[in-house]
Write a protein that holds these residues in place. Structure first.
Motif, PDB file in Angstrom:
ATOM      1  N   LEU A 232      -4.861   5.614   0.991  1.00 43.25           N
ATOM      2  CA  LEU A 232      -3.953   4.475   1.013  1.00 43.25           C
ATOM      3  C   LEU A 232      -3.256   4.224  -0.319  1.00 43.25           C
ATOM      4  O   LEU A 232      -2.135   3.743  -0.361  1.00 43.25           O
ATOM      5  CB  LEU A 232      -4.723   3.206   1.425  1.00 43.25           C
ATOM      6  CG  LEU A 232      -5.325   3.206   2.820  1.00 43.25           C
ATOM      7  CD1 LEU A 232      -6.111   1.924   3.051  1.00 43.25           C
ATOM      8  CD2 LEU A 232      -4.242   3.337   3.875  1.00 43.25           C
TER       9      LEU A 232
ATOM     10  N   ARG B  69       3.366  -3.555  -0.427  1.00 39.82           N
ATOM     11  CA  ARG B  69       2.357  -2.744   0.277  1.00 39.82           C
ATOM     12  C   ARG B  69       1.006  -2.810  -0.418  1.00 39.82           C
ATOM     13  O   ARG B  69      -0.044  -2.815   0.231  1.00 39.82           O
ATOM     14  CB  ARG B  69       2.845  -1.303   0.378  1.00 39.82           C
ATOM     15  CG  ARG B  69       1.905  -0.395   1.153  1.00 39.82           C
ATOM     16  CD  ARG B  69       2.545   0.958   1.431  1.00 39.82           C
ATOM     17  NE  ARG B  69       1.630   1.835   2.120  1.00 39.82           N
ATOM     18  CZ  ARG B  69       1.143   2.966   1.619  1.00 39.82           C
ATOM     19  NH1 ARG B  69       1.505   3.360   0.414  1.00 39.82           N
ATOM     20  NH2 ARG B  69       0.316   3.716   2.300  1.00 39.82           N
TER      21      ARG B  69
ATOM     22  N   ILE C 228      -2.209  -3.860   1.765  1.00 43.32           N
ATOM     23  CA  ILE C 228      -3.355  -2.977   2.008  1.00 43.32           C
ATOM     24  C   ILE C 228      -4.649  -3.653   1.589  1.00 43.32           C
ATOM     25  O   ILE C 228      -5.663  -3.593   2.311  1.00 43.32           O
ATOM     26  CB  ILE C 228      -3.164  -1.634   1.253  1.00 43.32           C
ATOM     27  CG1 ILE C 228      -2.040  -0.833   1.891  1.00 43.32           C
ATOM     28  CG2 ILE C 228      -4.461  -0.825   1.258  1.00 43.32           C
ATOM     29  CD1 ILE C 228      -1.687   0.433   1.125  1.00 43.32           C
TER      30      ILE C 228
END
Length: 202
Positions: free
Chosen positions: A166, A193, A197
């Motif tokens: 990720l 992001r 996450i």
């Protein structure tokens, strides 16, 4: 080696390690020199310059460290050592199968997660020894760090320059401050992001 009139059983020691962490296995090799058979289990073939792994009696390349396959390949074991902390749950599962009684699954989960380990230390009164840490899910979460800080994955070690999976866009290193990190994320178009996450996995 335990020997009877009818059979000889080779008792093995297992060393669990990601390929990226194999440098740590050198100390373990010295510690296990007296064992009859020491088996290294890793997730991919060791890099050619890591010739020290040849000292192990056997090397098994088992991506994902499947417990059933490990037990099939090494049916007897009297000791397991993980040199990668996120493999402690695998060690605990093997420990139970081999009947070693050295590591419980609950302990493995605490020891393999920095967040759980911090919580456990606070629970038993060791909070003054814990470095300040946070899983940043929003902008203000990093306000408590006015100066340099280390960005680390919650589980695993720092064998990779970049977080895998990720977080392939974030370097595992010391940042001068949150402004430097935020600029790094903006330049890569990953600012939103990064927090999203963290919110999804925290």
């Amino acid at each position: 080696v335990s020997q009877s009139r009818y059979q000889v059983v080779v008792v093995s020691a297992i060393v669990l390690s990601h390929e990226r962490s194999l440098n740590k296995s050198r100390v373990v090799q010295d510690y296990l020199m007296g064992e009859k058979e020491v088996v290294l289990i890793t997730d991919c073939a060791p890099a050619s310059h890591k010739e020290y792994v040849k000292k192990f009696h056997r090397i098994l390349i088992l991506p994902g460290f499947p417990v059933s396959r490990i037990v099939k390949e090494v049916p007897h074991c009297n000791r397991i050592i993980s040199v990668s902390e996120n493999l402690l749950p695998v060690q605990a599962e093997l420990d139970q199968i081999y009947g070693l009684g050295a590591l419980s699954y609950e302990a493995a989960m605490v020891l393999s997660s920095k967040d759980q380990f911090d919580s456990h230390c606070q629970k038993i009164g060791l909070e003054k020894f814990i470095p300040r840490s946070v899983i940043p899910c929003e902008l203000g979460d990093l306000d408590q760090f006015p100066g340099p800080f280390i960005l680390k994955p919650n589980i695993g070690s720092g064998g990779n320059k970049f977080f895998s999976d990720l977080f392939g866009f974030v370097e595992y290193r010391v940042w001068k401050g949150k402004e430097e990190l935020f600029e790094h994320l903006r330049q890569r178009g990953q600012y939103e992001r990064f927090f999203a996450i963290n919110r999804s996995v925290s």
